[in-house]
Write an enzyme that holds these catalytic residues in place. Structure first.
Site, PDB file in Angstrom:
ATOM      1  N   LYS A   1     -32.368 -26.682 -36.669  1.00  0.00           N
ATOM      2  CA  LYS A   1     -32.894 -26.092 -38.281  1.00  0.00           C
ATOM      3  C   LYS A   1     -34.321 -27.112 -38.627  1.00  0.00           C
ATOM      4  O   LYS A   1     -35.128 -26.330 -38.542  1.00  0.00           O
ATOM      5  CB  LYS A   1     -32.143 -25.590 -38.664  1.00  0.00           C
TER       6      LYS A   1
ATOM      7  N   ASP B   1     -32.177 -16.561 -42.145  1.00  0.00           N
ATOM      8  CA  ASP B   1     -31.160 -16.720 -43.343  1.00  0.00           C
ATOM      9  C   ASP B   1     -30.590 -16.363 -44.670  1.00  0.00           C
ATOM     10  O   ASP B   1     -30.080 -15.528 -44.942  1.00  0.00           O
ATOM     11  CB  ASP B   1     -30.737 -18.104 -42.975  1.00  0.00           C
TER      12      ASP B   1
ATOM     13  N   ALA C   1     -24.375 -27.274 -51.275  1.00  0.00           N
ATOM     14  CA  ALA C   1     -26.307 -28.006 -51.692  1.00  0.00           C
ATOM     15  C   ALA C   1     -26.573 -28.103 -49.892  1.00  0.00           C
ATOM     16  O   ALA C   1     -27.903 -28.721 -50.199  1.00  0.00           O
ATOM     17  CB  ALA C   1     -26.454 -28.860 -52.512  1.00  0.00           C
ATOM     18  N   GLY C   2     -26.053 -27.293 -48.880  1.00  0.00           N
ATOM     19  CA  GLY C   2     -26.533 -27.618 -47.591  1.00  0.00           C
ATOM     20  C   GLY C   2     -27.588 -26.933 -46.315  1.00  0.00           C
ATOM     21  O   GLY C   2     -27.964 -25.888 -47.880  1.00  0.00           O
TER      22      GLY C   2
ATOM     23  N   ALA D   1     -27.260 -24.625 -45.355  1.00  0.00           N
ATOM     24  CA  ALA D   1     -26.996 -22.576 -45.754  1.00  0.00           C
ATOM     25  C   ALA D   1     -27.322 -22.325 -47.115  1.00  0.00           C
ATOM     26  O   ALA D   1     -27.944 -21.438 -47.798  1.00  0.00           O
ATOM     27  CB  ALA D   1     -25.311 -22.708 -45.715  1.00  0.00           C
TER      28      ALA D   1
HETATM   29  P1  NAP Z   1     -23.948 -28.138 -44.593  1.00  0.00           P
HETATM   30  O1  NAP Z   1     -25.376 -28.577 -44.611  1.00  0.00           O
HETATM   31  O2  NAP Z   1     -23.064 -29.274 -43.770  1.00  0.00           O
HETATM   32  O3  NAP Z   1     -23.154 -28.304 -45.945  1.00  0.00           O
HETATM   33  C1  NAP Z   1     -22.003 -28.360 -45.781  1.00  0.00           C
HETATM   34  C2  NAP Z   1     -21.549 -28.599 -47.740  1.00  0.00           C
HETATM   35  O4  NAP Z   1     -20.353 -27.794 -47.444  1.00  0.00           O
HETATM   36  C3  NAP Z   1     -22.229 -29.113 -48.378  1.00  0.00           C
HETATM   37  O5  NAP Z   1     -22.722 -28.750 -49.367  1.00  0.00           O
HETATM   38  C4  NAP Z   1     -21.152 -30.204 -48.672  1.00  0.00           C
HETATM   39  O6  NAP Z   1     -21.246 -31.103 -49.810  1.00  0.00           O
HETATM   40  C5  NAP Z   1     -20.145 -29.550 -49.080  1.00  0.00           C
HETATM   41  N1  NAP Z   1     -18.528 -29.639 -48.108  1.00  0.00           N
HETATM   42  C6  NAP Z   1     -18.258 -29.923 -47.060  1.00  0.00           C
HETATM   43  N2  NAP Z   1     -17.166 -30.075 -47.325  1.00  0.00           N
HETATM   44  C7  NAP Z   1     -16.807 -30.167 -48.709  1.00  0.00           C
HETATM   45  C8  NAP Z   1     -15.563 -30.537 -49.460  1.00  0.00           C
HETATM   46  N3  NAP Z   1     -14.186 -30.715 -48.981  1.00  0.00           N
HETATM   47  N4  NAP Z   1     -15.308 -30.949 -50.721  1.00  0.00           N
HETATM   48  C9  NAP Z   1     -16.726 -30.840 -51.298  1.00  0.00           C
HETATM   49  N5  NAP Z   1     -17.585 -30.204 -50.893  1.00  0.00           N
HETATM   50  C10 NAP Z   1     -18.116 -30.525 -49.010  1.00  0.00           C
HETATM   51  O7  NAP Z   1     -23.558 -27.079 -43.299  1.00  0.00           O
HETATM   52  P2  NAP Z   1     -24.059 -25.633 -43.575  1.00  0.00           P
HETATM   53  O8  NAP Z   1     -24.466 -25.662 -42.464  1.00  0.00           O
HETATM   54  O9  NAP Z   1     -25.234 -25.675 -45.153  1.00  0.00           O
HETATM   55  O10 NAP Z   1     -23.441 -24.613 -43.447  1.00  0.00           O
HETATM   56  C11 NAP Z   1     -21.699 -24.646 -44.624  1.00  0.00           C
HETATM   57  C12 NAP Z   1     -20.918 -22.625 -43.890  1.00  0.00           C
HETATM   58  O11 NAP Z   1     -22.008 -21.784 -43.953  1.00  0.00           O
HETATM   59  C13 NAP Z   1     -20.591 -23.365 -42.479  1.00  0.00           C
HETATM   60  O12 NAP Z   1     -18.534 -22.490 -43.327  1.00  0.00           O
HETATM   61  C14 NAP Z   1     -20.991 -22.425 -41.917  1.00  0.00           C
HETATM   62  O13 NAP Z   1     -20.137 -21.482 -41.133  1.00  0.00           O
HETATM   63  C15 NAP Z   1     -21.478 -21.370 -42.972  1.00  0.00           C
HETATM   64  N6  NAP Z   1     -23.105 -20.931 -42.620  1.00  0.00           N
HETATM   65  C16 NAP Z   1     -22.770 -19.118 -41.954  1.00  0.00           C
HETATM   66  C17 NAP Z   1     -23.593 -18.100 -42.324  1.00  0.00           C
HETATM   67  C18 NAP Z   1     -23.345 -16.785 -41.943  1.00  0.00           C
HETATM   68  O14 NAP Z   1     -24.525 -15.938 -41.315  1.00  0.00           O
HETATM   69  N7  NAP Z   1     -22.674 -16.419 -42.233  1.00  0.00           N
HETATM   70  C19 NAP Z   1     -25.453 -18.984 -41.877  1.00  0.00           C
HETATM   71  C20 NAP Z   1     -24.998 -20.430 -42.223  1.00  0.00           C
HETATM   72  C21 NAP Z   1     -23.842 -21.277 -41.705  1.00  0.00           C
HETATM   73  P3  NAP Z   1     -21.675 -32.423 -50.304  1.00  0.00           P
HETATM   74  O15 NAP Z   1     -23.163 -32.111 -49.891  1.00  0.00           O
HETATM   75  O16 NAP Z   1     -20.934 -33.345 -51.221  1.00  0.00           O
HETATM   76  O17 NAP Z   1     -21.857 -33.536 -48.312  1.00  0.00           O
END
Ligand code: NAP
Length: 281
Positions: free
Chosen positions: A66, A102, A129-130, A132
């Site tokens: 992305k 998104d 803060a990832g 999504a």
């Molecule tokens: P990402 O960029 O990898 O971000 C992950 C986030 O989760 C970061 O803020 C991370 O914190 C936090 N995190 C992960 N494990 C953790 C833990 N054990 N303790 C505390 N914080 C933790 O992932 P993403 O792409 O944003 O996706 C995140 C979620 O959104 C996924 O479940 C994905 O399936 C979902 N999503 C859904 C849609 C939809 O259409 N519904 C679209 C996109 C994503 P740190 O920054 O501290 O690492």
């Protein structure tokens, strides 16, 4: 004439996008096709050139491309630039334009849930803060919100995201540890972390004890359809919602950019639910 659409990412085996779009093309009597294209990072640039040559009409982009796709496109819409990620590419003449549906997809699904036109009177908490979270926080801020707090395990990432949103709204960043004491003050709490997603279904991103009755708890996860966090919230009297509506809405907004036609969102949701149900059995 049939047009080619697709999805670029890796891995794509579990993606619901191909079945959602192909079913919708079929239902609307359109001869188009949506094809997954699995590309590694080192294959992306050549892959995009190949898609141009194939005359692709549009495609979605998912993890891990992305961000890295941005320099390979001819133009990128402003909201996508601010989010820092592209999930949808459409064609304008010979140009490939990047967009991000998104954030808008999430915002539209949240407004539908609250039954309101805007979040201007709402105090909103985004956990995570990832990638999504960036889409959600930027789109919420741009559309107007009472206040926005971003809480993340890595505070630095929450602070960076807050500064992107600050031109549009009152935004602050906090660490996950200090969050628990202030939970009751929020109207809407959004989990954008992957905590609780299958197969780690017994974890919650934050305790629900301090949320107040009637709060909206929204989880971006849709597999499982009800995370443990949403279940606990529902039992506490919260209004809960999973990430399926966001997923459908981001796909529907991409569909509109590609074809200028409104797809049937309820039918798209049914298609995904049927497929998810099949997988979970
Ligand atoms: P990402 O960029 O990898 O971000 C992950 C986030 O989760 C970061 O803020 C991370 O914190 C936090 N995190 C992960 N494990 C953790 C833990 N054990 N303790 C505390 N914080 C933790 O992932 P993403 O792409 O944003 O996706 C995140 C979620 O959104 C996924 O479940 C994905 O399936 C979902 N999503 C859904 C849609 C939809 O259409 N519904 C679209 C996109 C994503 P740190 O920054 O501290 O690492």
């Amino acid at each position: 004439m049939g047009k080619l659409f697709g999805l670029v990412g890796q891995p794509l085996g579990h993606s619901m996008s191909p079945i959602m779009h192909n079913t919708e093309f079929k239902e609307l009597g359109l001869p188009h096709h949506y094809q997954p294209f699995e590309l590694r990072e080192d294959e992306l640039e050549e892959g995009i050139k190949a898609l141009r040559l194939l005359g692709v009409e549009g495609f979605n982009v998912t993890i891990p491309h992305k961000v890295s796709i941005i320099p390979m496109l001819d133009e990128v819409e402003q909201e996508a630039m601010e989010i820092g990620a592209v999930n949808t590419v459409y064609r304008r003449g010979d140009l490939l334009i990047g967009a991000n549906t998104d954030g808008q997809g999430y915002l539209q699904s949240l407004l539908k849930l609250t039954g309101e036109d805007s979040l201007i009177n709402k105090k909103v908490l985004v956990v995570g803060a990832g990638g999504a979270a960036r889409a959600v926080a930027v789109s919420i801020s741009r559309s107007g919100v009472g206040s926005l707090t971003i809480a993340n395990r890595t505070l630095d990432k929450a602070e960076k995201l807050s500064s992107v949103c600050r031109p549009y709204a009152t935004v602050d960043a906090i660490s996950l540890e200090i969050l628990n004491s202030s939970l009751e003050s929020y109207d809407i709490v959004i989990n954008t972390t992957s905590i609780g997603m299958s197969p780690e279904i017994n974890n919650v991103p934050l305790p629900v004890q301090n949320v107040r009755e009637g709060v909206v708890m929204s989880d971006l996860i849709y597999n499982p359809l009800e995370t443990l966090w949403l279940k606990q919230g529902r039992e506490q009297g919260a209004i809960t919602s999973n990430g399926l509506s966001m997923f459908v809405e981001q796909g529907a907004l991409a569909f509109e950019k590609w074809l200028g036609i409104k797809p049937d969102r309820s039918r798209m949701k049914e298609t995904v639910l049927k497929k998810l149900g099949g997988q979970q059995c």
